[in-house]
Design a protein around this motif. Structure first.
Motif, short mmCIF file in Angstrom:
data_model
loop_
_atom_site.label_atom_id
_atom_site.label_comp_id
_atom_site.label_asym_id
_atom_site.label_seq_id
_atom_site.Cartn_x
_atom_site.Cartn_y
_atom_site.Cartn_z
N GLY A 247 0.81 -1.22 0.00
CA GLY A 247 0.00 0.00 0.00
C GLY A 247 0.84 1.26 0.00
O GLY A 247 0.41 2.29 -0.55
N TYR A 248 2.03 1.23 0.61
CA TYR A 248 2.94 2.37 0.56
C TYR A 248 3.33 2.66 -0.89
O TYR A 248 3.29 3.81 -1.35
CB TYR A 248 4.21 2.07 1.36
N ILE A 249 3.73 1.60 -1.60
CA ILE A 249 4.13 1.76 -3.00
C ILE A 249 2.97 2.28 -3.83
O ILE A 249 3.14 3.16 -4.68
CB ILE A 249 4.64 0.42 -3.55
N GLN A 251 0.45 4.16 -3.05
CA GLN A 251 0.17 5.58 -2.85
C GLN A 251 1.29 6.48 -3.36
O GLN A 251 1.04 7.63 -3.72
CB GLN A 251 -0.07 5.84 -1.36
N LEU A 252 2.52 5.97 -3.38
CA LEU A 252 3.65 6.80 -3.76
C LEU A 252 3.87 6.87 -5.27
O LEU A 252 4.55 7.79 -5.74
CB LEU A 252 4.93 6.28 -3.08
N ILE A 253 3.32 5.93 -6.03
CA ILE A 253 3.57 5.92 -7.48
C ILE A 253 2.32 6.18 -8.29
O ILE A 253 2.42 6.23 -9.53
CB ILE A 253 4.21 4.59 -7.92
N GLN A 254 1.15 6.34 -7.67
CA GLN A 254 -0.06 6.57 -8.46
C GLN A 254 -0.03 7.95 -9.10
O GLN A 254 0.67 8.85 -8.65
CB GLN A 254 -1.30 6.42 -7.57
N ASP A 255 -0.80 8.08 -10.18
CA ASP A 255 -0.77 9.32 -10.96
C ASP A 255 -1.28 10.51 -10.16
O ASP A 255 -0.69 11.59 -10.19
CB ASP A 255 -1.61 9.14 -12.23
N LYS A 256 -2.41 10.34 -9.47
CA LYS A 256 -3.01 11.41 -8.69
C LYS A 256 -3.19 10.94 -7.25
O LYS A 256 -3.72 9.87 -7.00
CB LYS A 256 -4.36 11.83 -9.26
N SER A 257 -2.75 11.78 -6.32
CA SER A 257 -2.92 11.44 -4.90
C SER A 257 -4.31 11.79 -4.40
O SER A 257 -4.84 11.10 -3.52
CB SER A 257 -1.86 12.16 -4.06
N TYR A 258 -4.90 12.84 -4.95
CA TYR A 258 -6.19 13.32 -4.45
C TYR A 258 -7.31 12.78 -5.33
O TYR A 258 -7.87 13.50 -6.15
CB TYR A 258 -6.21 14.84 -4.38
N THR A 259 -7.58 11.52 -5.17
CA THR A 259 -8.71 10.88 -5.84
C THR A 259 -9.20 9.74 -4.96
O THR A 259 -8.41 9.09 -4.25
CB THR A 259 -8.31 10.34 -7.23
N ILE A 260 -10.48 9.52 -4.99
CA ILE A 260 -11.08 8.48 -4.17
C ILE A 260 -11.03 7.13 -4.85
O ILE A 260 -11.21 6.10 -4.20
CB ILE A 260 -12.53 8.86 -3.82
N PHE A 261 -10.74 7.10 -6.15
CA PHE A 261 -10.76 5.86 -6.91
C PHE A 261 -9.37 5.25 -6.96
O PHE A 261 -8.38 5.96 -7.18
CB PHE A 261 -11.27 6.11 -8.33
N PRO A 262 -9.27 3.94 -6.79
CA PRO A 262 -7.96 3.28 -6.93
C PRO A 262 -7.57 3.17 -8.39
O PRO A 262 -8.40 2.86 -9.25
CB PRO A 262 -8.20 1.89 -6.30
N THR A 263 -6.33 3.43 -8.69
CA THR A 263 -5.82 3.31 -10.06
C THR A 263 -4.82 2.16 -10.20
O THR A 263 -4.31 1.93 -11.29
CB THR A 263 -5.15 4.62 -10.49
N ILE A 264 -4.53 1.48 -9.09
CA ILE A 264 -3.64 0.31 -9.11
C ILE A 264 -4.37 -0.82 -8.38
O ILE A 264 -4.88 -0.63 -7.28
CB ILE A 264 -2.29 0.61 -8.45
N HIS A 265 -4.40 -1.97 -9.00
CA HIS A 265 -5.11 -3.10 -8.43
C HIS A 265 -4.19 -3.90 -7.52
O HIS A 265 -2.96 -3.91 -7.72
CB HIS A 265 -5.65 -3.99 -9.55
N ASN A 266 -4.74 -4.59 -6.53
CA ASN A 266 -3.96 -5.50 -5.69
C ASN A 266 -4.71 -6.81 -5.55
O ASN A 266 -5.94 -6.83 -5.51
CB ASN A 266 -3.68 -4.88 -4.31
N THR A 267 -3.96 -7.90 -5.47
CA THR A 267 -4.57 -9.22 -5.42
C THR A 267 -3.69 -10.17 -4.66
O THR A 267 -2.47 -9.98 -4.54
CB THR A 267 -4.81 -9.76 -6.85
#
Length: 538
Positions: A247-249, A251-267
């Motif tokens: 989860g650290y990674i 949040q640190l590499i996503q395109d936009k920090s201020y969005t409620i939608f996830p842009t990276i999936h985890n499984t």
């Protein structure tokens, strides 16, 4: 917190003053090892605070009685490998005659590194930064008296959780194995499914303090090289003290920090990672967590599960459409109910409205407050059911909902219709496969209720337009978040809202993979003429 540039430089260290005065740095800037074995061992004890879990085994090798010491960390080192392949090899199996002739031809250091150790991973350690990091990672380090270099042996191990069924993603049909906290085990689970030389893995360490092992995996020639380079650039640009979970990674590499939608999936599922790799996406492994990140990801990817491809396409299509219907219910149903009761009574059938009005005669709160109260109560029960032990949590969530709902209706605080609306909304929210997306929908539901309570159906429409515009403006590593609908890609519609048969898939997703690569050879598809000839022969 500010750390000194050289954390391993100590003052007041006992030992020969001459050795301290001869401190030098290697080509990488790290403080070099001392030639005296006693100074090296003292430096290790000092830097690690004389920790009791540090084991230092001193012994002699060969007839020349060369002084050797092996240093390793208890708990994270495989003791079987240490005893069998290092200590046994050096102290029993190896008979080294260190006479003058042999010493001139081959040094003790080179002989131990190249001939005496029966272990696979061996490397030369030239500085204190590398030595301490290797020891703290679970490897064993061998120090030889008279040498300013050490030998690192790959002995990572210790107590690890076995491969079990994933706990956060229920498997109905498919493999039951799930990822663990070991990055090596997780990589092996994926390689077992994709036996290709094009499956590339690149590793790095992130976190100035934790030095967490991170690796990215992709299929060379399938994944877009630009996306791969962008992910590596963002990972290498992380300047953070600790990386404790993926989860650290994220949040640190996503395109936009201020969005409620996830842009990276985890499984937690290896088959899900393998499926996404074959579609041109990149997997990010983080040591210490069973959750693997997948990027880039679109909005519709969060509502697709790998089990959709284990069933027939008719069944998978119906189930997938059911998920989207449940998404609409979980997001809009309470808000629509509040707006109809408060502002748009004419849109409710007369008979139904008379029944609802009769229920509301004894309720002192407006529908807006009633809906917020019920939604907050339901979220509290859901969170309590997750955090409590499994057996107790299920009883609290189910019994609590039944008892509180019935008691609130009998006390005249809420109406039975509101209980039905909130219950149906809560059940619908559980159909979202991705937990991160389900959290976003839960939060948006409250904003929808507030908008409907003040502006009615007009507020729902305005807020929906704002949310949709925000989603269209998002990107996941340069890939539009609403693709393949915006931009519209006709070929990719075969696996977005519905699932077509496998025979109709010719190309991988156009935006996340190399568009020139085909998934199925078009020439292998039966032509209508051949099908007719086949029927005629029957």
């Amino acid at each position: 917190m500010v750390f000194p540039r050289n954390r391993f430089q100590s003052k007041g260290m006992s030992g020969s003053e001459g050795s301290k005065g001869d401190e030098v740095r290697n080509h990488s800037g790290s403080l070099s090892l001392y030639p005296q074995l006693a100074d090296n061992l003292h430096h290790i004890r000092t830097q690690l605070g004389h920790s009791p879990d540090i084991t230092i085994r001193e012994f002699e090798v060969g007839s020349s009685h060369s002084q050797v010491a092996m240093v390793y960390m208890n708990g994270i080192t495989d003791m079987g490998m240490v005893n069998e392949f290092i200590l046994h090899s050096l102290m029993i199996d190896t008979a080294i005659e260190t006479n003058k002739d042999m010493a001139s031809d081959k040094s003790m250091f080179d002989f131990i590194r190249n001939n005496a150790l029966s272990i696979g991973e061996v490397k030369v350690i030239k500085g204190w930064n590398e030595a301490l990091l290797s020891i703290m990672s679970g490897n064993a380090a061998i120090f030889i008296d008279g040498w300013t270099e050490a030998i690192g042996c790959g002995t990572k191990g210790g107590e690890l959780r076995a491969v079990t069924e994933p706990s956060s993603q229920v498997v109905i049909r498919g493999p039951k194995d799930g990822f663990t906290e070991s990055i090596g085990t997780n990589v092996a689970l994926v390689r077992r499914r994709i036996k290709s030389s094009n499956l590339w893995l690149e590793s790095m360490r992130i976190g100035k303090v934790t030095q967490t092992d991170v690796a990215i995996m992709y299929i060379k020639g399938v994944a877009d090289d630009k996306i791969v380079q962008e992910i590596k650039k963002r990972l290498n640009g992380i300047d953070f003290d600790s990386i404790l979970e993926s989860g650290y990674i994220e949040q640190l590499i996503q395109d936009k920090s201020y969005t409620i939608f996830p842009t990276i999936h985890n499984t937690e599922r290896p088959d899900s990672v393998a499926s996404n790799l074959l579609e041109g996406r990149i997997a990010i492994f983080v040591d210490g967590t069973p959750f693997i990140l997948i990027a880039p990801m679109s909005f519709f990817g969060f509502f697709q599960v790998v089990e959709d491809y284990y069933h027939r396409f008719e069944v998978a299509t119906v189930i997938r459409l059911l998920r989207y219907a449940a998404l609409i219910i979980s997001l809009f149903f309470p808000a629509i109910y509040v707006s109809f009761i408060t502002f748009h009574q004419e849109m409710i059938p007369t008979t139904l409205y008379i029944s609802l009005a009769a229920q509301r005669e004894s309720v002192p709160f407006p529908a807006f407050v009633e809906a917020l109260m019920m939604e907050v109560t339901f979220e509290i029960l859901r969170e309590a059911g997750i955090r409590l032990p499994r057996a107790v949590g299920q009883a609290v969530s189910i019994v609590g909902a039944l008892v509180l709902g019935q008691a609130a209706v009998e006390a005249g605080i809420i109406t039975p219709a509101m209980v039905i609306v909130v219950a149906l909304t809560g059940i619908s929210s559980f159909t979202t496969p991705a937990y991160s997306m389900a959290l976003s929908i839960r939060l948006l539901r409250f904003t929808m209720i507030i908008a409907s309570g003040f502006l009615g159906f007009f507020g729902i429409v305005v807020l929906s337009i704002i949310i949709l515009a925000h989603m269209c403006g998002l990107n996941s590593f340069g890939i539009p978040y609403m693709s393949p609908l915006a931009p519209f890609i006709p070929e990719d519609q075969k696996d977005t809202l519905v699932r077509f048969p496998f025979r109709s898939y010719f190309f991988r997703p156009r935006l996340s993979s190399q568009s020139s690569l085909v998934n199925v050879d078009e020439a292998s598809q039966p032509s209508p003429q051949n099908e007719q000839n086949g029927r005629g022969s029957e």
